[in-house]
Design a protein around this motif. Structure first.
Motif, PDB file in Angstrom:
ATOM      1  N   LEU A 151       0.834  -1.214   0.000  1.00 28.92           N
ATOM      2  CA  LEU A 151       0.000   0.000   0.000  1.00 28.92           C
ATOM      3  C   LEU A 151       0.860   1.252   0.000  1.00 28.92           C
ATOM      4  O   LEU A 151       0.539   2.237  -0.668  1.00 28.92           O
ATOM      5  CB  LEU A 151      -0.950  -0.001   1.195  1.00 28.92           C
ATOM      6  CG  LEU A 151      -2.110  -0.978   1.103  1.00 28.92           C
ATOM      7  CD1 LEU A 151      -2.903  -0.988   2.404  1.00 28.92           C
ATOM      8  CD2 LEU A 151      -3.008  -0.655  -0.073  1.00 28.92           C
ATOM      9  N   SER A 186       1.933   2.064  -3.449  1.00 26.07           N
ATOM     10  CA  SER A 186       0.844   2.302  -4.399  1.00 26.07           C
ATOM     11  C   SER A 186       0.388   3.753  -4.328  1.00 26.07           C
ATOM     12  O   SER A 186       0.651   4.451  -3.351  1.00 26.07           O
ATOM     13  CB  SER A 186      -0.352   1.414  -4.064  1.00 26.07           C
ATOM     14  OG  SER A 186       0.003   0.054  -4.131  1.00 26.07           O
ATOM     15  N   VAL A 243      -5.663   3.030  -3.695  1.00 25.69           N
ATOM     16  CA  VAL A 243      -5.599   1.589  -3.954  1.00 25.69           C
ATOM     17  C   VAL A 243      -6.030   0.879  -2.677  1.00 25.69           C
ATOM     18  O   VAL A 243      -5.576   1.206  -1.586  1.00 25.69           O
ATOM     19  CB  VAL A 243      -4.174   1.164  -4.383  1.00 25.69           C
ATOM     20  CG1 VAL A 243      -4.061  -0.349  -4.449  1.00 25.69           C
ATOM     21  CG2 VAL A 243      -3.814   1.787  -5.715  1.00 25.69           C
ATOM     22  N   TYR A 247      -3.378  -4.088  -4.974  1.00 24.35           N
ATOM     23  CA  TYR A 247      -2.305  -3.482  -5.751  1.00 24.35           C
ATOM     24  C   TYR A 247      -1.861  -4.460  -6.844  1.00 24.35           C
ATOM     25  O   TYR A 247      -2.053  -5.667  -6.751  1.00 24.35           O
ATOM     26  CB  TYR A 247      -1.142  -3.048  -4.864  1.00 24.35           C
ATOM     27  CG  TYR A 247      -0.734  -4.020  -3.792  1.00 24.35           C
ATOM     28  CD1 TYR A 247       0.138  -5.051  -4.069  1.00 24.35           C
ATOM     29  CD2 TYR A 247      -1.233  -3.899  -2.491  1.00 24.35           C
ATOM     30  CE1 TYR A 247       0.511  -5.956  -3.092  1.00 24.35           C
ATOM     31  CE2 TYR A 247      -0.866  -4.805  -1.512  1.00 24.35           C
ATOM     32  CZ  TYR A 247      -0.004  -5.823  -1.815  1.00 24.35           C
ATOM     33  OH  TYR A 247       0.361  -6.717  -0.857  1.00 24.35           O
ATOM     34  N   VAL A 260       3.708  -3.743  -8.297  1.00 23.53           N
ATOM     35  CA  VAL A 260       3.819  -3.191  -6.945  1.00 23.53           C
ATOM     36  C   VAL A 260       4.153  -4.317  -5.966  1.00 23.53           C
ATOM     37  O   VAL A 260       5.009  -4.165  -5.102  1.00 23.53           O
ATOM     38  CB  VAL A 260       2.520  -2.459  -6.534  1.00 23.53           C
ATOM     39  CG1 VAL A 260       2.572  -2.031  -5.075  1.00 23.53           C
ATOM     40  CG2 VAL A 260       2.271  -1.267  -7.447  1.00 23.53           C
TER      41      VAL A 260
END
Length: 90
Positions: free
Chosen positions: A35, A38, A42, A47, A51
């Motif tokens: 996260l 991202s 998101v 993701y 990523v």
């Protein structure tokens, strides 16, 4: 102390670590790293693969560094969240 928290997806690993970790502890969680890498908005576990690959590399680096630091200074805990580590990883 170094704690590896294992369990099925969505079984409460992150929730348990949040209840145990103190302010100066290190928490290594692939989903949180993903996260962080991202863009805003998101959702958790949504993701993209690129990523995820970057997050896995960052997680491995974080684990290695946390273990080095902890070896010389055990005044903090390290929590590593890992759903299914191999015997080599353990």
């Amino acid at each position: 102390m170094i704690t590896v928290v294992m369990g099925e997806v969505c079984s409460g690993k992150s929730t348990w670590v949040r209840s145990q970790a103190k302010e100066n502890d290190v928490v290594i969680d692939l989903d949180r790293i993903g996260l962080a890498l991202s863009c805003e908005g998101v959702k958790h576990h949504e993701y993209q693969n690129q990523v995820r690959r970057c997050a896995i590399a960052a997680r491995l680096s974080a684990i290695n560094e946390a273990l080095k630091i902890h070896k010389n200074n055990s005044s903090f805990n390290v929590f590593i969240i890992h759903a299914d580590p191999s015997s080599r990883q353990l």
